[in-house]
Design an enzyme around this catalytic site. Structure first.
Site, short mmCIF file in Angstrom:
data_model
loop_
_atom_site.label_atom_id
_atom_site.label_comp_id
_atom_site.label_asym_id
_atom_site.label_seq_id
_atom_site.Cartn_x
_atom_site.Cartn_y
_atom_site.Cartn_z
N LEU A 1 1.64 -2.19 4.90
CA LEU A 1 2.08 -2.87 3.69
C LEU A 1 2.12 -1.92 2.50
CD1 LEU A 1 2.91 -5.44 2.22
CD2 LEU A 1 0.48 -6.02 1.99
N THR B 1 -0.55 6.77 -3.12
CA THR B 1 -1.79 7.43 -2.72
C THR B 1 -2.13 7.18 -1.26
OG1 THR B 1 -3.39 5.68 -3.19
CG2 THR B 1 -2.58 6.96 -5.07
N ASP C 1 -9.18 8.84 -1.75
CA ASP C 1 -10.12 8.09 -0.93
C ASP C 1 -10.87 7.17 -1.88
OD1 ASP C 1 -12.32 7.13 0.46
OD2 ASP C 1 -12.71 9.01 1.50
N ASN D 1 -4.79 -1.95 -2.12
CA ASN D 1 -4.35 -2.22 -0.76
C ASN D 1 -5.18 -1.47 0.28
OD1 ASN D 1 -2.25 -2.91 1.41
ND2 ASN D 1 -2.19 -0.68 1.40
N LYS E 1 -12.29 -0.74 -12.32
CA LYS E 1 -13.04 -0.23 -13.47
C LYS E 1 -12.38 1.01 -14.08
CE LYS E 1 -17.69 -1.90 -12.40
NZ LYS E 1 -19.11 -1.48 -12.13
N SER F 1 -6.09 -9.20 -0.05
CA SER F 1 -7.15 -9.83 0.73
C SER F 1 -6.63 -10.07 2.14
CB SER F 1 -7.58 -11.13 0.04
OG SER F 1 -8.58 -11.78 0.77
N TYR G 1 -15.49 -8.24 8.19
CA TYR G 1 -14.20 -8.04 7.54
C TYR G 1 -13.88 -9.23 6.64
CZ TYR G 1 -9.19 -7.62 6.83
OH TYR G 1 -7.93 -7.55 6.26
N LYS H 1 -13.34 -9.48 2.33
CA LYS H 1 -12.18 -10.09 1.66
C LYS H 1 -12.58 -11.31 0.84
CE LYS H 1 -9.26 -7.05 3.10
NZ LYS H 1 -8.71 -6.07 2.14
N THR I 1 2.19 -4.15 11.29
CA THR I 1 1.73 -2.87 10.76
C THR I 1 0.74 -2.26 11.75
OG1 THR I 1 -0.20 -3.77 9.61
CG2 THR I 1 1.91 -3.86 8.43
#
Length: 276
Positions: free
Chosen positions: A13, A31, A55, A82, A115, A133, A147, A151, A182
């Protein structure tokens, strides 16, 4: 033209979204942990694309990426959290180090990105934060407890953040995708080293060696990217967006079941107030 900063763009995604954002004429800081993995996305957009190594568990890299994006484009209008990965294990099976690594990426990585970016958005009195999420936070399937927890934590934080930032002109939307075609259920999916036999019929059915979901998901990442662009362009974006017919249907079933259970236990639930 807006400036986007998107984490986790090497595949899936994030990659589809970066391509759609750039094709739409926007600026994008694209990134990935390995910046070489996104060079093909940015190569055709020398003025509007900025490939960056990032990272999200490394605060120094976060600060450097935000600074580089702001220096090149002047501001960051849209942050997309993401970056993340899947992890499967029965709750009892999971290794402590695996759990902490998962939360560091899927939850605390997003927190640290927010932040770092929000001060600039507050100064501009505008901006959009999109936190990716999963429908897993809603349906909590066996084998995905940790997991789903990352989320659910992300969504809980997103709701409060939305209430804090909306008066300042900044929107926050949590996005719950269903299954998209994906690498999420393939290369990106991890699992516990331990498998306990008693969970063979629950969490065990979703271990990588027996899971048949990869490559058969109903969702199209390119269509998801277009939907996300539409949300950002909307004059009244939602606090929560569900993506995919599977996610939409599952969300409805869970909501109906929760409502029925709430009503069933209403008398006991409401019996705890102080009475004169």
């Amino acid at each position: 033209m807006a400036t986007w900063l998107i984490t986790g763009c090497s595949t899936g995604l994030g990659r589809a979204l970066a391509e759609a954002v750039l094709a739409s004429g926007h600026n994008a800081a694209v990134t990935a942990r390995n910046v070489d993995a996104v060079q093909d996305i940015t190569a055709g957009f020398p003025d509007s694309a900025l490939p960056l190594a990032l990272d999200v568990t490394d605060k120094a890299q976060i600060a450097a990426a935000v600074k580089a994006a702001e220096e090149k484009f002047g501001r960051i209008d849209v942050l997309v959290n993401n970056a993340g990965y899947g992890y499967r294990a029965a709750v009892e099976e999971a290794d402590d180090a695996d759990i902490r690594r998962l939360f560091d990426t899927n939850f605390f990585g997003a927190v640290d990105m927010i932040k770092a970016v929000v001060p600039g958005m507050r100064a501009n009195k505008s901006g959009t934060i999109l936190n990716i999420s999963s429908i897993g936070a809603r349906i909590t399937p066996p084998g995905s407890g940790y997991y789903s927890a990352t989320k659910a934590a992300l969504e809980g934080m997103s709701g409060s953040l939305r209430n804090e930032l909306k008066p300042l002109g900044i929107n926050v939307t949590a996005i719950e995708p269903g299954g998209f075609r994906t690498d999420f259920a393939g290369r990106s999916l991890t699992q516990s080293a331990t498998a306990i036999g008693d969970y063979a019929d629950t969490a065990g059915k979703r271990r990588k060696e027996v899971d048949t979901a990869h490559g058969n998901q109903p969702g199209d990442p390119d269509k998801a990217a277009k939907a996300i662009l539409a949300v950002v362009d909307s004059p009244n974006p939602p606090g929560l967006l569900v993506l995919g017919t599977d996610a939409f249907g599952a969300f409805g079933m869970v909501a109906d079941a929760q409502r029925a259970e709430l009503d069933q236990w209403q008398e006991l639930s409401t019996s705890t107030d102080i009475t004169d």
